[in-house]
Write a protein that holds these residues in place. Structure first.
Motif, short mmCIF file in Angstrom:
data_model
loop_
_atom_site.label_atom_id
_atom_site.label_comp_id
_atom_site.label_asym_id
_atom_site.label_seq_id
_atom_site.Cartn_x
_atom_site.Cartn_y
_atom_site.Cartn_z
N ILE A 189 0.87 -1.19 0.00
CA ILE A 189 0.00 0.00 0.00
C ILE A 189 0.90 1.23 0.00
N PRO A 190 1.05 1.93 -1.12
CA PRO A 190 1.95 3.10 -1.15
C PRO A 190 1.34 4.27 -0.39
N LEU A 191 2.18 4.98 0.35
CA LEU A 191 1.74 6.14 1.13
C LEU A 191 2.82 7.22 1.07
N ASP A 192 2.43 8.41 1.46
CA ASP A 192 3.36 9.53 1.45
C ASP A 192 4.17 9.52 2.76
N VAL A 193 4.99 8.51 2.93
CA VAL A 193 5.84 8.38 4.10
C VAL A 193 7.24 7.97 3.65
N THR A 194 8.18 8.14 4.55
CA THR A 194 9.55 7.70 4.31
C THR A 194 9.82 6.49 5.19
N VAL A 195 10.23 5.40 4.57
CA VAL A 195 10.52 4.18 5.32
C VAL A 195 11.99 3.85 5.11
N LYS A 196 12.74 3.81 6.22
CA LYS A 196 14.17 3.57 6.13
C LYS A 196 14.53 2.30 6.89
N SER A 197 15.51 1.59 6.36
CA SER A 197 15.93 0.35 6.98
C SER A 197 16.82 0.62 8.18
N PRO A 198 16.59 -0.09 9.30
CA PRO A 198 17.47 0.04 10.47
C PRO A 198 18.63 -0.94 10.43
N ALA A 199 18.71 -1.78 9.42
CA ALA A 199 19.73 -2.83 9.37
C ALA A 199 21.11 -2.26 9.07
N ALA A 200 22.09 -2.64 9.92
CA ALA A 200 23.47 -2.19 9.73
C ALA A 200 24.39 -3.38 9.92
N ASP A 201 24.20 -4.40 9.10
CA ASP A 201 24.93 -5.65 9.27
C ASP A 201 25.90 -5.88 8.12
N ILE A 202 26.99 -6.57 8.43
CA ILE A 202 27.87 -7.12 7.39
C ILE A 202 27.37 -8.52 7.10
N VAL A 203 26.94 -8.74 5.87
CA VAL A 203 26.35 -10.03 5.53
C VAL A 203 27.34 -10.96 4.84
N GLU A 204 28.44 -10.40 4.31
CA GLU A 204 29.44 -11.24 3.66
C GLU A 204 30.77 -10.48 3.58
N VAL A 205 31.87 -11.21 3.78
CA VAL A 205 33.21 -10.63 3.64
C VAL A 205 33.80 -11.12 2.32
N LEU A 206 34.14 -10.19 1.46
CA LEU A 206 34.73 -10.53 0.16
C LEU A 206 36.25 -10.57 0.23
N SER A 207 36.83 -9.70 1.05
CA SER A 207 38.28 -9.67 1.22
C SER A 207 38.60 -9.30 2.66
N PRO A 208 39.40 -10.13 3.38
CA PRO A 208 40.09 -11.34 2.89
C PRO A 208 39.13 -12.53 2.73
N ALA A 209 39.53 -13.47 1.89
CA ALA A 209 38.70 -14.64 1.66
C ALA A 209 38.71 -15.54 2.90
N ASN A 210 37.67 -16.33 3.02
CA ASN A 210 37.54 -17.32 4.10
C ASN A 210 37.49 -16.69 5.48
N ALA A 211 37.03 -15.44 5.55
CA ALA A 211 36.88 -14.79 6.86
C ALA A 211 35.64 -15.34 7.56
N THR A 212 35.66 -15.25 8.88
CA THR A 212 34.54 -15.71 9.71
C THR A 212 33.94 -14.52 10.44
N ILE A 213 32.57 -14.44 10.40
CA ILE A 213 31.85 -13.38 11.11
C ILE A 213 31.21 -13.99 12.35
N THR A 214 31.58 -13.51 13.52
CA THR A 214 30.98 -13.95 14.77
C THR A 214 30.48 -12.71 15.51
N GLU A 215 29.15 -12.55 15.50
CA GLU A 215 28.53 -11.34 16.05
C GLU A 215 29.15 -10.12 15.37
N GLN A 216 29.91 -9.29 16.11
CA GLN A 216 30.49 -8.11 15.49
C GLN A 216 32.02 -8.20 15.40
N THR A 217 32.51 -9.43 15.25
CA THR A 217 33.95 -9.65 15.09
C THR A 217 34.19 -10.46 13.83
#
Length: 543
Positions: free
Chosen positions: A388-416
């Motif tokens: 339903i389109p409306l005259d509002v602004t909707v912004k994403s609150p997501a601030a996540d790293i979903v994949e590491v491209l460099s360096p390869a084979n990196a591991t994401i654990t929470e925020q490390t």
């Protein structure tokens, strides 16, 4: 005898098979309405069932009609109008059709009236009009078909009027004493009421709106007004809308005023008015798909008790409860009814939240979302989903790293983020994929005050930081730990050779490769000395 039989068989066959005839008449050179009437009617009078008569004009457009063009179309005969024809103010309609035949306005044809009065009028029973071109009225109706079982089909054409006031309609069909008249708008056809209070369609029969169609009323007008208790309005696509008008139970300001309304797809909308209004006992409104929406008015309102079923699609209006959307009890299956507390004054929301929203059924998933063009409301109930389109602004609150491209084979654990690299890697550039609409940067310090380009790597652990900024401003800081391997060494163990210190700087910790060579060399010298000694002694004794 055989020849005679064959000849008799030939004689028995009909000498001619009748077929439909298509006739064309050019009105170029005809200067008066009377001349045009006589020429066209002559062709129509000579036509038989299945025939068609096409009217063209190879000269300049005829724009000075000052009297009614009366034409009678016989049953099962079609009149095809393929020219521009217009006139001003005079008594009566621009074109007055009688008879039960069919009228077709081609996509290159038009009927225009700059003065008062109806443009196209027909009173024939079972008569029909199919409009591919344009019909425009100034102060009267564009089309009036009043005969029983008459039909008007707007097939890609545009029909409009600037007529104002109640019962002033762009298209009207039937009357209080007639049944079976119908209006169909399809294939991008448009019916536009362009003045305050006018009706786009006033029908005593059924109305059907199909894909791509646009039906609109202006400033308190009505999009579709289906008057008879037995009339049905079916919307299979397109848009039916009205702007302005009161939000009360008055007829004005309704996108659809009907007593049996079925919405299968498309959009029915009202601004400050009512999207759908029903006023007859025993009426029903069924929403199987599409969107029925209002702003400060009701999405569905009834002056009487009626059956309201929301089986699919969505019904929406401003408010804090379901009674602000639909003013009576309703049932839902997969359909969703949503109210937004627009009065709270909030115009910016987090993506995925449900702030200021209420809905039914509660089992549905209703959240703020974005379709790539505007903010609005996402809804999902089983297989029924939409926006339903409306005259509002909707912004994403997501601030996540979903994949590491460099360096390869990196591991994401929470925020490390951790990774290991070979000793040969002395620097690298961090590269990651973050949440949609978020941005990121690399930093040399935990507070992310110092930007970092290439990450220089010493042997052992190296630490950097990545700051991710969500669309709504949320921030996450990730710690990056990269371990660089030590330099490679020879795999052979160190072995002392036990040589005395000669002052030559040799170490007792020589590698096995050097020590081995020394030992072998000394052994070879010793053997050689023994051989020489033995040989010398033998020679001595032999003498």
């Amino acid at each position: 005898m055989l020849v005679s039989v064959m000849m008799l068989g030939v004689v028995a066959l009909p000498s001619k098979i009748a077929s439909a005839v298509s006739t064309e008449i050019d009105i170029n050179g005809l200067t008066t309405v009377a001349q045009i009437t006589s020429a066209v009617q002559g062709k129509l009078d000579s036509a038989t069932s299945g025939d068609s008569v096409t009217v063209v004009n190879t000269g300049t457009p005829y724009d000075n009609a000052n009297a009614v063009l009366h034409l009678n179309i016989p049953t099962d005969v079609t009149l095809i109008w393929d020219l521009d024809y217009s006139g001003g103010t005079f008594t009566g309609s621009l074109v007055n059709l009688t008879g039960d035949g069919a009228f077709i306005l081609t996509d290159s044809g038009s009927l225009t009236r700059s003065g008062g009065g109806v443009v196209l009028l027909c009173s024939g029973t079972n008569a029909s009009a199919t409009i591919h071109g344009s019909i425009s009225a100034q102060t009267g109706s564009a089309i009036q078909y009043s005969g029983t079982n008459s039909s008007v089909i707007i097939d890609g054409g545009i029909v409009s009027s600037t007529s104002t006031g109640a019962l002033q309609s762009v298209i009207s069909t039937g009357s209080s004493g007639t049944l079976g008249s119908s209006v169909v708008v399809k294939n991008g056809g448009q019916v536009l009421s362009q003045a305050s209070g006018g009706y786009a369609i006033l029908a005593y029969g059924d109305v059907e709106v199909d894909s791509g169609a646009v039906i609109s009323a202006f400033d308190g007008g009505v999009g579709i007004n289906a008057i008879n208790a037995g009339s049905t309005v079916t919307v299979n696509g397109g848009t039916v809308s009205t702007t302005g008008g009161p939000s009360t139970a008055a007829v004005g300001g309704s996108a659809i005023r009907g007593n049996n309304v079925i919405i299968n797809d498309g959009v029915v909308s009202a601004t400050t008015g009512k999207a759908i209004l029903a006023t007859v006992v025993g009426a029903s409104v069924t929403v199987n798909g599409g969107l029925v929406r209002a702003t400060t008015g009701y999405a569905i309102r009834s002056a009487v008790n009626l059956a309201i079923n929301v089986n699919g699609g969505a019904v929406f209006a401003y408010g804090t409860s379901m009674l602000d959307v639909i003013d009576r009890a309703f049932s839902t299956t997969d359909g969703v009814v949503v109210a937004w507390d627009e009065g709270a004054g909030v115009t910016e929301y987090d993506y995925g939240s449900s702030d200021d929203l209420v809905w039914s059924p509660m089992a549905a998933d209703v959240t703020w979302g974005n379709n790539g063009f505007s903010g609005g409301i996402d809804y999902l109930k089983d297989s029924n989903s939409g926006f339903i389109p409306l005259d509002v602004t909707v912004k994403s609150p997501a601030a996540d790293i979903v994949e590491v491209l460099s360096p390869a084979n990196a591991t994401i654990t929470e925020q490390t983020i951790t990774a290991s690299v070979e000793n040969s890697v002395s620097s690298l550039v961090l590269d990651v994929i973050v949440s949609p609409a978020a941005t990121w940067q690399t930093c040399a310090d935990a507070a992310c005050l110092t930007p970092l380009g290439n990450m220089l790597l010493a042997v052992g652990e190296n630490t950097a930081y990545i700051k991710v900024i969500a669309e709504n401003g949320n921030v996450k800081i990730y710690t990056v730990v990269i371990t660089r391997a030590a330099a490679a060494t020879n795999s052979e163990p160190n072995i002392g050779v036990g040589l005395p210190n000669t002052g030559a700087g040799l170490s007792s910790g020589l590698s096995i490769s050097i020590a081995s060579r020394l030992v072998l060399a000394l052994a070879a010298l010793s053997v050689a000395a023994l051989i020489i000694t033995f040989t010398a002694r033998r020679c001595f004794f032999e003498k």
